[in-house]
Design an enzyme around this catalytic site. Structure first.
Site, PDB file in Angstrom:
ATOM      1  N   PHE A 273       0.893  -1.317  -0.121  1.00 34.77           N
ATOM      2  CA  PHE A 273      -0.062   0.130  -0.082  1.00 34.77           C
ATOM      3  C   PHE A 273       0.734   1.118   0.151  1.00 34.77           C
ATOM      4  CE2 PHE A 273      -2.013   3.268   2.763  1.00 34.77           C
ATOM      5  CZ  PHE A 273      -3.351   3.525   2.125  1.00 34.77           C
TER       6      PHE A 273
ATOM      7  N   LEU B 226       0.879   5.106  -0.001  1.00 35.39           N
ATOM      8  CA  LEU B 226       0.396   6.746   0.265  1.00 35.39           C
ATOM      9  C   LEU B 226       1.410   7.530   0.291  1.00 35.39           C
ATOM     10  CD1 LEU B 226      -2.164   8.523   0.692  1.00 35.39           C
ATOM     11  CD2 LEU B 226      -2.091   7.869   2.977  1.00 35.39           C
TER      12      LEU B 226
ATOM     13  N   PRO C  13       8.034  11.575  -0.297  1.00 37.09           N
ATOM     14  CA  PRO C  13       9.134  12.235   0.462  1.00 37.09           C
ATOM     15  C   PRO C  13       8.532  13.346   1.147  1.00 37.09           C
ATOM     16  CG  PRO C  13       9.854  11.443  -1.778  1.00 37.09           C
ATOM     17  CD  PRO C  13       8.568  11.027  -1.704  1.00 37.09           C
TER      18      PRO C  13
ATOM     19  N   GLY D 279       4.022  12.903   4.863  1.00 40.71           N
ATOM     20  CA  GLY D 279       3.654  11.589   5.808  1.00 40.71           C
ATOM     21  C   GLY D 279       2.586  11.817   6.450  1.00 40.71           C
TER      22      GLY D 279
ATOM     23  N   ARG E  85      15.698 -15.346  37.897  1.00 41.06           N
ATOM     24  CA  ARG E  85      16.725 -14.762  38.163  1.00 41.06           C
ATOM     25  C   ARG E  85      17.106 -14.502  39.655  1.00 41.06           C
ATOM     26  NH1 ARG E  85      21.843 -13.118  36.740  1.00 41.06           N
ATOM     27  NH2 ARG E  85      22.339 -11.333  37.180  1.00 41.06           N
TER      28      ARG E  85
ATOM     29  N   GLU F  71       1.177   3.883   9.668  1.00 38.95           N
ATOM     30  CA  GLU F  71      -0.397   4.038   9.852  1.00 38.95           C
ATOM     31  C   GLU F  71      -0.806   5.166  10.624  1.00 38.95           C
ATOM     32  OE1 GLU F  71      -2.489   0.489   9.015  1.00 38.95           O
ATOM     33  OE2 GLU F  71      -0.459  -0.553   8.020  1.00 38.95           O
ATOM     34  N   GLY F  72       0.066   6.018  10.584  1.00 41.68           N
ATOM     35  CA  GLY F  72      -0.430   7.312  11.358  1.00 41.68           C
ATOM     36  C   GLY F  72       0.432   7.408  12.617  1.00 41.68           C
TER      37      GLY F  72
ATOM     38  N   GLU G  93       1.134  11.300  17.147  1.00 43.75           N
ATOM     39  CA  GLU G  93       0.476  12.590  17.217  1.00 43.75           C
ATOM     40  C   GLU G  93      -0.687  12.581  16.329  1.00 43.75           C
ATOM     41  OE1 GLU G  93       3.805  11.402  16.935  1.00 43.75           O
ATOM     42  OE2 GLU G  93       4.436  12.262  18.561  1.00 43.75           O
TER      43      GLU G  93
HETATM   44  N1  CAA Z   1     -12.420   7.994   6.990  1.00 38.80           N
HETATM   45  C1  CAA Z   1     -13.168   8.230   5.713  1.00 38.80           C
HETATM   46  N2  CAA Z   1     -13.134   9.552   5.458  1.00 38.80           N
HETATM   47  C2  CAA Z   1     -12.373  10.340   6.087  1.00 38.80           C
HETATM   48  C3  CAA Z   1     -11.901   9.911   7.429  1.00 38.80           C
HETATM   49  C4  CAA Z   1     -11.812   8.607   7.719  1.00 38.80           C
HETATM   50  N3  CAA Z   1     -11.316   7.874   8.759  1.00 38.80           N
HETATM   51  N4  CAA Z   1     -10.989  10.966   7.960  1.00 38.80           N
HETATM   52  C5  CAA Z   1     -11.116  12.066   6.990  1.00 38.80           C
HETATM   53  N5  CAA Z   1     -11.926  11.719   6.049  1.00 38.80           N
HETATM   54  C6  CAA Z   1     -12.442  12.497   4.891  1.00 38.80           C
HETATM   55  C7  CAA Z   1     -12.940  14.081   5.166  1.00 38.80           C
HETATM   56  O1  CAA Z   1     -14.580  13.464   5.700  1.00 38.80           O
HETATM   57  C8  CAA Z   1     -12.992  14.751   4.222  1.00 38.80           C
HETATM   58  O2  CAA Z   1     -13.957  14.495   3.064  1.00 38.80           O
HETATM   59  P1  CAA Z   1     -15.116  15.551   2.896  1.00 38.80           P
HETATM   60  O3  CAA Z   1     -14.543  16.557   2.414  1.00 38.80           O
HETATM   61  O4  CAA Z   1     -15.951  14.351   1.979  1.00 38.80           O
HETATM   62  O5  CAA Z   1     -15.833  15.569   4.323  1.00 38.80           O
HETATM   63  C9  CAA Z   1     -11.474  14.385   3.687  1.00 38.80           C
HETATM   64  O6  CAA Z   1     -11.317  12.961   4.189  1.00 38.80           O
HETATM   65  C10 CAA Z   1     -10.382  14.987   4.124  1.00 38.80           C
HETATM   66  O7  CAA Z   1     -10.439  14.903   5.612  1.00 38.80           O
HETATM   67  P2  CAA Z   1      -9.475  16.014   6.420  1.00 38.80           P
HETATM   68  O8  CAA Z   1      -9.877  17.492   6.158  1.00 38.80           O
HETATM   69  O9  CAA Z   1      -9.990  15.687   7.824  1.00 38.80           O
HETATM   70  O10 CAA Z   1      -7.988  15.592   5.924  1.00 38.80           O
HETATM   71  P3  CAA Z   1      -6.630  16.015   6.459  1.00 38.80           P
HETATM   72  O11 CAA Z   1      -5.900  16.684   5.607  1.00 38.80           O
HETATM   73  O12 CAA Z   1      -7.135  17.167   7.560  1.00 38.80           O
HETATM   74  O13 CAA Z   1      -6.190  15.003   7.164  1.00 38.80           O
HETATM   75  C11 CAA Z   1      -5.488  13.451   8.862  1.00 38.80           C
HETATM   76  C12 CAA Z   1      -6.629  14.173   8.239  1.00 38.80           C
HETATM   77  C13 CAA Z   1      -6.000  12.596   9.898  1.00 38.80           C
HETATM   78  C14 CAA Z   1      -4.166  14.020   9.458  1.00 38.80           C
HETATM   79  C15 CAA Z   1      -4.986  12.520   7.710  1.00 38.80           C
HETATM   80  O14 CAA Z   1      -4.141  13.177   7.017  1.00 38.80           O
HETATM   81  C16 CAA Z   1      -4.010  11.014   8.401  1.00 38.80           C
HETATM   82  O15 CAA Z   1      -4.529  10.261   8.756  1.00 38.80           O
HETATM   83  N6  CAA Z   1      -2.589  11.297   8.112  1.00 38.80           N
HETATM   84  C17 CAA Z   1      -1.866  10.305   8.629  1.00 38.80           C
HETATM   85  C18 CAA Z   1      -1.537   9.461   7.329  1.00 38.80           C
HETATM   86  C19 CAA Z   1      -1.156   8.020   7.604  1.00 38.80           C
HETATM   87  O16 CAA Z   1      -1.724   7.465   8.491  1.00 38.80           O
HETATM   88  N7  CAA Z   1      -0.243   7.619   6.837  1.00 38.80           N
HETATM   89  C20 CAA Z   1       0.033   6.226   6.709  1.00 38.80           C
HETATM   90  C21 CAA Z   1       0.726   5.770   5.483  1.00 38.80           C
HETATM   91  S1  CAA Z   1       0.396   4.313   5.324  1.00 38.80           S
HETATM   92  C22 CAA Z   1       1.655   3.396   6.122  1.00 38.80           C
HETATM   93  O17 CAA Z   1       2.097   3.431   7.173  1.00 38.80           O
HETATM   94  C23 CAA Z   1       1.620   1.954   5.554  1.00 38.80           C
HETATM   95  C24 CAA Z   1       2.687   0.715   5.592  1.00 38.80           C
HETATM   96  O18 CAA Z   1       3.168   0.326   4.791  1.00 38.80           O
HETATM   97  C25 CAA Z   1       2.642   0.243   6.973  1.00 38.80           C
END
Ligand code: CAA
Length: 379
Positions: A122, A124, A127, A130, A267, A362-363, A366
């Site tokens: 997956f 997303l 650089p 994040g 121990r 996965e977030g 913070e």
């Molecule tokens: N489910 C569905 N939709 C959601 C949602 C959720 N949990 N959270 C927000 N949305 C929707 C919102 O409703 C909005 O849509 P609408 O305009 O239709 O209402 C849209 O998404 C944008 O939402 P926000 O304005 O809240 O977006 P934001 O830019 O403020 O970001 C955030 C929110 C929570 C900070 C988000 O960017 C985030 O979670 N960031 C962390 C990213 C992350 O987890 N990355 C992990 C990478 S993957 C990984 O690690 C994989 C691996 O290989 C292990």
């Protein structure tokens, strides 16, 4: 736990036996040499662990989310690298296709991914993107029957050993997050380049790398759902992924607790077992309580998800609490083991290194706190 069904208990025991028999041997060497557990991943596919929540019709095991968390916990208790490989394939790759894919995509990709014949990743992050996950630069420009993808993706779990990658890219650069779309991208396409394997602090048995797209042409059939829905799809899918990472953290914390208890009983110092000292008992009591609390938060999130109720807040709470528990418990475990804990052969310093990533991917913690606070204040 007494409130698990007979079937869930059976699933947990199967995962525990598998982990003891097939993951424990060589876990220290795989960590040291950053070796991917190919054989074990194949076996887990045969056991149904690669498509746990996927309906049987699509080659999955058709189980619930509690069963999924039990499997991830048990695998991660022995080898957290195996835990994340399984978690990503299940909750970030298969679940996207189950929830948003069409029948052709399910037939072509999901069946192989859920049945363990192919592995998924997956992507997303980039650089510059994040935590601020919608700030993407990767573009997917439509040209006839294809999209042409250009850009770079970062920190992709299973990026090297996967066959198929879920990619988020901009189909409309001017629309912000409403311009992000999701694609299923097979690895064998021209213009799809895989970067160097990253050298990591922990979960070294799982591979992580950058991915580069250089005019990579992907057929329009590989767009998931509609253009512009990609960011919502990614965030909704990450809610489920966070339950998996919470379960991974719980497995690491449970391992730290088990090892701490065993060592504290054996121990001896000053003529007594170290477990008879209050300082050690306090650490074990705290670890035990936080492990239980993590498990309950994870189960709550899993039950809400299966009941199709909102679970964004519950998943974020489970992940932030369980990952903090994993970090604290593994640091205390190394401390209880003292000098031995610092040595590789006792297998507890690895737990501490593996725990750290659960607070990041996965977030980050913070971001989980931001999500939790928003949910509390807005609802
Ligand atoms: N489910 C569905 N939709 C959601 C949602 C959720 N949990 N959270 C927000 N949305 C929707 C919102 O409703 C909005 O849509 P609408 O305009 O239709 O209402 C849209 O998404 C944008 O939402 P926000 O304005 O809240 O977006 P934001 O830019 O403020 O970001 C955030 C929110 C929570 C900070 C988000 O960017 C985030 O979670 N960031 C962390 C990213 C992350 O987890 N990355 C992990 C990478 S993957 C990984 O690690 C994989 C691996 O290989 C292990």
């Amino acid at each position: 736990m007494h409130f698990l069904s007979e079937e869930q208990e059976l699933v947990r025991n199967t995962a525990r036996k598998f982990a003891e028999k097939h993951l424990k041997p060589g876990v220290i060497e795989r960590d040291e040499n950053a070796e991917f557990p190919f054989e074990q991943v194949k076996m887990m596919g045969e056991l149904g662990f690669m498509g746990i929540m996927v309906p049987e019709k699509w080659n999955g095991a058709g189980m619930d989310t509690i069963s999924y968390t039990l499997i991830i916990e048990e695998l991660s208790r022995v080898d957290a690298s195996a835990g994340v490989i399984v978690s990503v394939n299940n909750s970030l790759v298969c679940q996207i296709i189950v929830n948003y894919g069409n029948d052709w995509q399910k037939e072509t990709y999901l069946k192989k991914l859920a049945g363990g014949r192919q592995l998924g990743a997956f992507s997303l992050s980039e650089p510059q993107s994040g935590s601020d996950a919608s700030n993407l630069h990767t573009v997917a420009e439509k040209s006839g029957q294809y999209y042409i993808i250009n850009g770079t993706k970062n920190w992709v779990t299973s990026g090297i050993n996967s066959d198929v990658v879920i990619v988020m890219a901009l189909t409309d650069k001017s629309a912000g997050y409403n311009g992000i779309s999701t694609f299923i991208v097979p690895k064998d396409l021209d213009g799809f380049l895989v970067g160097q394997k990253e050298d990591k602090l922990g979960i070294r048995g799982s591979d992580t790398c950058e991915l580069y797209f250089d005019n990579c042409r992907i057929p329009i059939e590989n767009l998931i759902d509609k253009e512009g829905q990609g960011f919502r799809i990614a965030l909704a899918t990450l809610d489920g992924g966070r339950i998996g990472i919470a379960a991974q953290a719980l497995g690491i914390a449970q391992a730290a607790l088990d090892k701490s208890v065993q060592y504290a009983k054996e121990r001896k110092q000053f003529g007594k077992t170290i477990g008879s000292f209050g300082a050690i008992q306090e650490k074990i009591a705290l670890m035990g309580t936080n492990v239980e609390a993590s498990r309950l938060l994870i189960q709550k999130a899993a039950v809400l998800k299966d009941a199709h109720k909102p679970y964004t807040k519950a998943a974020a709470m489970a992940k932030s609490f369980a990952s903090q528990t994993a970090m604290d418990a593994t640091i205390d475990c190394v401390q209880i083991f003292g000098g031995y804990g610092y040595m590789q052969e006792y297998g507890v310093e690895r737990l501490m290194r593996d725990a750290k990533i659960t607070q990041i991917y996965e977030g980050t913690t913070e971001i989980q706190q931001m999500v939790i606070a928003r949910e509390i204040m807005e609802n």
